[in-house]
Write an enzyme that holds these catalytic residues in place. Sequence first.
Site, PDB file in Angstrom:
ATOM      1  CG  ASP A   1     -27.665 -64.827  25.478  1.00  0.00           C
ATOM      2  OD1 ASP A   1     -26.611 -64.245  25.796  1.00  0.00           O
ATOM      3  OD2 ASP A   1     -28.417 -65.403  26.311  1.00  0.00           O
TER       4      ASP A   1
ATOM      5  CG  ASN B   1     -31.507 -64.949  28.541  1.00  0.00           C
ATOM      6  OD1 ASN B   1     -30.936 -66.016  28.296  1.00  0.00           O
ATOM      7  ND2 ASN B   1     -32.442 -64.452  27.753  1.00  0.00           N
TER       8      ASN B   1
ATOM      9  CG  ASP C   1     -24.431 -72.216   4.662  1.00  0.00           C
ATOM     10  OD1 ASP C   1     -23.694 -72.799   5.461  1.00  0.00           O
ATOM     11  OD2 ASP C   1     -25.506 -72.693   4.238  1.00  0.00           O
TER      12      ASP C   1
ATOM     13  CG  HIS D   1     -21.143 -75.000  12.467  1.00  0.00           C
ATOM     14  ND1 HIS D   1     -20.304 -74.305  11.610  1.00  0.00           N
ATOM     15  CD2 HIS D   1     -22.291 -75.179  11.788  1.00  0.00           C
ATOM     16  CE1 HIS D   1     -20.931 -74.092  10.471  1.00  0.00           C
ATOM     17  NE2 HIS D   1     -22.146 -74.611  10.540  1.00  0.00           N
ATOM     18  CG  ASP D   2     -21.197 -77.988   9.333  1.00  0.00           C
ATOM     19  OD1 ASP D   2     -22.186 -77.876  10.086  1.00  0.00           O
ATOM     20  OD2 ASP D   2     -21.050 -77.307   8.298  1.00  0.00           O
TER      21      ASP D   2
ATOM     22  CD  GLU E   1     -20.052 -74.815   4.147  1.00  0.00           C
ATOM     23  OE1 GLU E   1     -20.011 -75.764   4.932  1.00  0.00           O
ATOM     24  OE2 GLU E   1     -21.129 -74.305   3.791  1.00  0.00           O
TER      25      GLU E   1
ATOM     26  CG  ASP F   1     -28.209 -68.772  28.703  1.00  0.00           C
ATOM     27  OD1 ASP F   1     -28.688 -67.707  28.258  1.00  0.00           O
ATOM     28  OD2 ASP F   1     -28.838 -69.560  29.438  1.00  0.00           O
TER      29      ASP F   1
ATOM     30  CG  ASP G   1     -32.689 -68.488  26.954  1.00  0.00           C
ATOM     31  OD1 ASP G   1     -31.459 -68.726  27.019  1.00  0.00           O
ATOM     32  OD2 ASP G   1     -33.196 -67.844  26.009  1.00  0.00           O
TER      33      ASP G   1
ATOM     34  CG  ASP H   1     -22.814 -68.405   8.634  1.00  0.00           C
ATOM     35  OD1 ASP H   1     -22.952 -68.733   7.443  1.00  0.00           O
ATOM     36  OD2 ASP H   1     -22.255 -69.113   9.484  1.00  0.00           O
TER      37      ASP H   1
HETATM   38  O1  TEU Z   1     -22.833 -76.936   5.544  1.00  0.00           O
HETATM   39  C1  TEU Z   1     -22.645 -77.441   4.256  1.00  0.00           C
HETATM   40  C2  TEU Z   1     -22.772 -78.863   4.066  1.00  0.00           C
HETATM   41  O2  TEU Z   1     -22.767 -79.292   2.930  1.00  0.00           O
HETATM   42  C3  TEU Z   1     -22.975 -79.791   5.205  1.00  0.00           C
HETATM   43  O3  TEU Z   1     -24.008 -80.650   4.880  1.00  0.00           O
HETATM   44  C4  TEU Z   1     -21.751 -80.557   5.435  1.00  0.00           C
HETATM   45  O4  TEU Z   1     -21.494 -81.409   4.354  1.00  0.00           O
HETATM   46  C5  TEU Z   1     -21.932 -81.399   6.629  1.00  0.00           C
HETATM   47  O5  TEU Z   1     -22.532 -80.628   7.620  1.00  0.00           O
HETATM   48  C6  TEU Z   1     -20.637 -81.944   7.159  1.00  0.00           C
HETATM   49  O6  TEU Z   1     -20.940 -82.576   8.354  1.00  0.00           O
HETATM   50  C7  TEU Z   1     -23.392 -75.667   5.701  1.00  0.00           C
HETATM   51  C8  TEU Z   1     -23.439 -75.307   7.166  1.00  0.00           C
HETATM   52  O7  TEU Z   1     -22.129 -75.162   7.647  1.00  0.00           O
HETATM   53  C9  TEU Z   1     -24.248 -76.340   7.880  1.00  0.00           C
HETATM   54  O8  TEU Z   1     -24.244 -76.150   9.269  1.00  0.00           O
HETATM   55  C10 TEU Z   1     -25.650 -76.265   7.339  1.00  0.00           C
HETATM   56  O9  TEU Z   1     -26.438 -77.283   7.877  1.00  0.00           O
HETATM   57  C11 TEU Z   1     -25.680 -76.379   5.815  1.00  0.00           C
HETATM   58  O10 TEU Z   1     -24.700 -75.591   5.177  1.00  0.00           O
HETATM   59  C12 TEU Z   1     -27.004 -75.898   5.292  1.00  0.00           C
HETATM   60  O11 TEU Z   1     -27.105 -74.510   5.466  1.00  0.00           O
HETATM   61 CA    CA Z   2     -29.947 -67.040  26.452  1.00  0.00          CA
END
Ligand code: TEU
Ligand code: CA
Length: 549
Positions: free
Chosen positions: A31, A25, A201, A317-318, A243, A23, A27, A100
């Site tokens: 960013d 700034n 995605d 991130h998932d 993905e 971050d 908040d 993305d």
């Molecule tokens: O994720 C695809 C997805 O099918 C997810 O539901 C996945 O099965 C789950 O997050 C596993 O923990 C993509 C993105 O990477 C995710 O961040 C989004 O929420 C999703 O698509 C919808 O855009």
């Molecule tokens: Ca920020």
Amino acid sequence: MERQQNWWKDSVVYQIYPRSFCDSNGDGIGDINGIRSKLWYLKELGIDVLWISPMYPSPNADNGYDISDYYGVSPDFGTMEDLQALISKCQDCDIRIVFDLVVNHTSDEHPWFLEAKKSRENPYRDYYIWRDGEGDGPPNDLQSNFGGSAWEYSEETGQYYLHFYGKKQPDLNWENEALRKEIYKMMNYWIGLGIGGFRMDVIDMIGKDPDRKIKENGPKLHAYLQEMNRYTLRGKDLLTVGECWGADVKTGRMYSDPERHELSMIFQFEHSSLDKQPGGSRWDLRPLELTELKSVFSKWQTGLDGCGWNSLFWNNHDLPRIVSRWGDDGKYRIESAKMLATLLHGMKGTPYIYQGEEIGMTNVPFCRIEDFPDIETQGHYHALKAEGRSDDEILCSFRAKARDNARTPMQWDNGRNAGFTDGTPWYPVNPNYTEINVRQSLEDPNSIFFYYQALIRLRKEHPALVHGTYQLLYPEDRNVYAYTRTLGDSQLLVVCNFYREPAGFLWHGKGEVILSNYPQDRIRDLECVKLRPYEAVIYRTQIEGGNAQ
Ligand code: TEU
Ligand code: CA
């Protein structure tokens, strides 16, 4: 600088989840200028490409995966000028930016949807998927990936719209040609601004057929991808990675075979479902069997060899943090993080590093359901409760697998908020930042960071790591994952003890140690090697055995 063709094959990608990276700034939200201020760090690590999770305007029902304007930048992250400054600074230091591309759905606040829901005759109506209900209920029993029905009733027109994710994420109708052309136009806009490619995605869902209850791998999926390629990517040598939760090796080849002109590679998740109960959901936990991991990875390694390309990743991130998931985030955190990195980066494909993985960031020690605010986690909580599960059992699964684990702020130093922000972070910092942080990693020559740096460098120095053939050794061994990579007369041998118990390994001849997470003699006789907890070694060997020099 002119890059060679298929530059993405010998590249290493670093994924940034912008909200949690840096971050600038105060908040509390990471960013674009924060990313720019850390390019020196990414350069030091040695990566070639940044994949940045969505930065478009969004109501943030799903942290930016619900887009309300494909052409803009969310004010949370900065301005278009900030983005252009980032792109051009990245170009100066030879880093490509992969965007993305979220085109399976938009936000329900996207102008297309605001129009579409007004009337059945609206010109944008057909950009989305509408059906009449069945009796008093939805058209059918299709489920959203976030829990509950995939259909939402819309008062204005008395029909239901489809959403395979949240109800604020209506699915786009790829059958509609005008919609497809809009998407291609938007992709060309970003390509024109100088980005290096797209991470797509849930791209395997765009060919959906809700009436036949087909979600992934619909009949027209590959035709759409080939059309997309013709209109946008053809001749540009960009990195594209789809993905694809529903991919098997056969479809993996279809996506990534260069002759078919679809994508550079895909993310497939077969390995990621090995630690759940057969037939259960990912919340039904089960320990990983190493032999199964070997067989899945090896199937993909051989299956795409010469006719496609793999992506290699543990984290995004998932997904939960790999060192907590399949390593040891306690006593052997450093050794096991390095071992997992060795195993992955030694294989054939393009490696991806998720922010914080390179310093061994771990899952979060949350203890209440409310600590997991993610839309998916909360949706599944309600579904699991409805099945009669207890809060304790659910918490145990969430701690192990919830995607919230990946989203805590990047740990830069041991100061306030881990150096992520001067304000109040949008999401709590993992309390272990006092020990696990970038500053500490940069001060310790034996850190996980410098190990990743060495792995990335090896890829540049040893063509066998990029192009060599993969061969699994000892498929039945339950403790050691070992394989070779061979190109011409050059051969590398990767040996990883996957567990904390000591293990053994046999090989004919000698090996020269190229990299290891433990101190080693440079040349080793490999007739009978004892491996310490989580020990990993990459050797240079000679194909016929004998002395390696
Ligand atoms: O994720 C695809 C997805 O099918 C997810 O539901 C996945 O099965 C789950 O997050 C596993 O923990 C993509 C993105 O990477 C995710 O961040 C989004 O929420 C999703 O698509 C919808 O855009
Ligand atoms: Ca920020």
